[in-house]
Motif scaffolding. Structure first.
Motif, PDB file in Angstrom:
ATOM      1  N   GLU A  32       0.832  -1.208   0.000  1.00 10.10           N
ATOM      2  CA  GLU A  32       0.000   0.000   0.000  1.00 10.10           C
ATOM      3  C   GLU A  32       0.865   1.256   0.000  1.00 10.10           C
ATOM      4  O   GLU A  32       0.560   2.233  -0.678  1.00 10.10           O
ATOM      5  CB  GLU A  32      -0.943  -0.001   1.204  1.00 10.10           C
ATOM      6  CG  GLU A  32      -2.066  -1.008   1.090  1.00 10.10           C
ATOM      7  CD  GLU A  32      -2.873  -1.153   2.368  1.00 10.10           C
ATOM      8  OE1 GLU A  32      -2.593  -0.443   3.368  1.00 10.10           O
ATOM      9  OE2 GLU A  32      -3.788  -1.992   2.374  1.00 10.10           O
ATOM     10  N   ARG A  36       0.875   4.066  -2.930  1.00 11.98           N
ATOM     11  CA  ARG A  36       0.671   5.486  -2.624  1.00 11.98           C
ATOM     12  C   ARG A  36       1.806   6.335  -3.174  1.00 11.98           C
ATOM     13  O   ARG A  36       1.597   7.388  -3.772  1.00 11.98           O
ATOM     14  CB  ARG A  36       0.553   5.690  -1.108  1.00 11.98           C
ATOM     15  CG  ARG A  36      -0.749   6.257  -0.644  1.00 11.98           C
ATOM     16  CD  ARG A  36      -0.797   6.577   0.841  1.00 11.98           C
ATOM     17  NE  ARG A  36       0.131   5.919   1.727  1.00 11.98           N
ATOM     18  CZ  ARG A  36      -0.096   4.753   2.335  1.00 11.98           C
ATOM     19  NH1 ARG A  36      -1.203   4.094   2.127  1.00 11.98           N
ATOM     20  NH2 ARG A  36       0.803   4.241   3.141  1.00 11.98           N
ATOM     21  N   SER A  39       1.581   6.533  -6.931  1.00 12.10           N
ATOM     22  CA  SER A  39       0.478   7.418  -7.298  1.00 12.10           C
ATOM     23  C   SER A  39       0.904   8.877  -7.156  1.00 12.10           C
ATOM     24  O   SER A  39       0.647   9.701  -8.036  1.00 12.10           O
ATOM     25  CB  SER A  39      -0.733   7.117  -6.409  1.00 12.10           C
ATOM     26  OG  SER A  39      -1.776   7.998  -6.667  1.00 12.10           O
ATOM     27  N   ASP A  40       1.589   9.204  -6.061  1.00 16.36           N
ATOM     28  CA  ASP A  40       2.082  10.571  -5.855  1.00 16.36           C
ATOM     29  C   ASP A  40       3.120  10.944  -6.909  1.00 16.36           C
ATOM     30  O   ASP A  40       3.122  12.062  -7.426  1.00 16.36           O
ATOM     31  CB  ASP A  40       2.680  10.727  -4.450  1.00 16.36           C
ATOM     32  CG  ASP A  40       1.629  10.723  -3.351  1.00 16.36           C
ATOM     33  OD1 ASP A  40       0.424  10.861  -3.664  1.00 16.36           O
ATOM     34  OD2 ASP A  40       2.002  10.568  -2.180  1.00 16.36           O
TER      35      ASP A  40
END
Length: 118
Positions: A32, A36, A39-40
């Motif tokens: 996860e 994240r 994605s950032d």
């Protein structure tokens, strides 16, 4: 000066102790966290590709990164949607939406497609 050094040593020791006694992340937590982070990274890269390809002025203002929409399309491909505001001739701001498709290859990001109506 000795008080400051003592304080710094105390902070360093506390930080190390917290890390030593914190439970390790589970595989799911690590996955996860990586998701994240990617994605950032995709959001930041989309912003850079839009700025470069659309030849935006330095005064262009993007939506906050937290407001960027991210779709994971699989195989390292991401679709990022957001907006950017640029100065209009009359002094107001013109908002343009964009959709940027990116692909991550190893440590490099490639622009697949950019849709940004003018």
């Amino acid at each position: 000066m000795p008080i400051v050094m003592g304080f710094l040593v105390l902070i360093l020791c506390s930080t190390c102790a917290i890390k030593m006694f914190s439970p390790p992340q589970t595989a799911q937590q690590q996955a996860e966290s990586k998701k994240r982070q990617e994605s950032d990274d995709a959001k930041r890269m989309a912003k850079e590709f839009v700025r470069e390809k659309a030849k935006l002025p330095a005064t262009a203002e993007f939506a906050p990164l937290k407001d960027f929409q991210v779709k994971t399309l699989g195989s390292g491909v991401y679709e990022i949607s957001a907006f950017v505001e640029t100065p209009a001739e009359n002094g107001s701001k013109k908002r343009s939406n964009f959709v940027c498709e990116l692909k991550k290859n190893g440590y490099k990001w490639e622009l697949v497609q950019l849709d940004m109506p003018r």
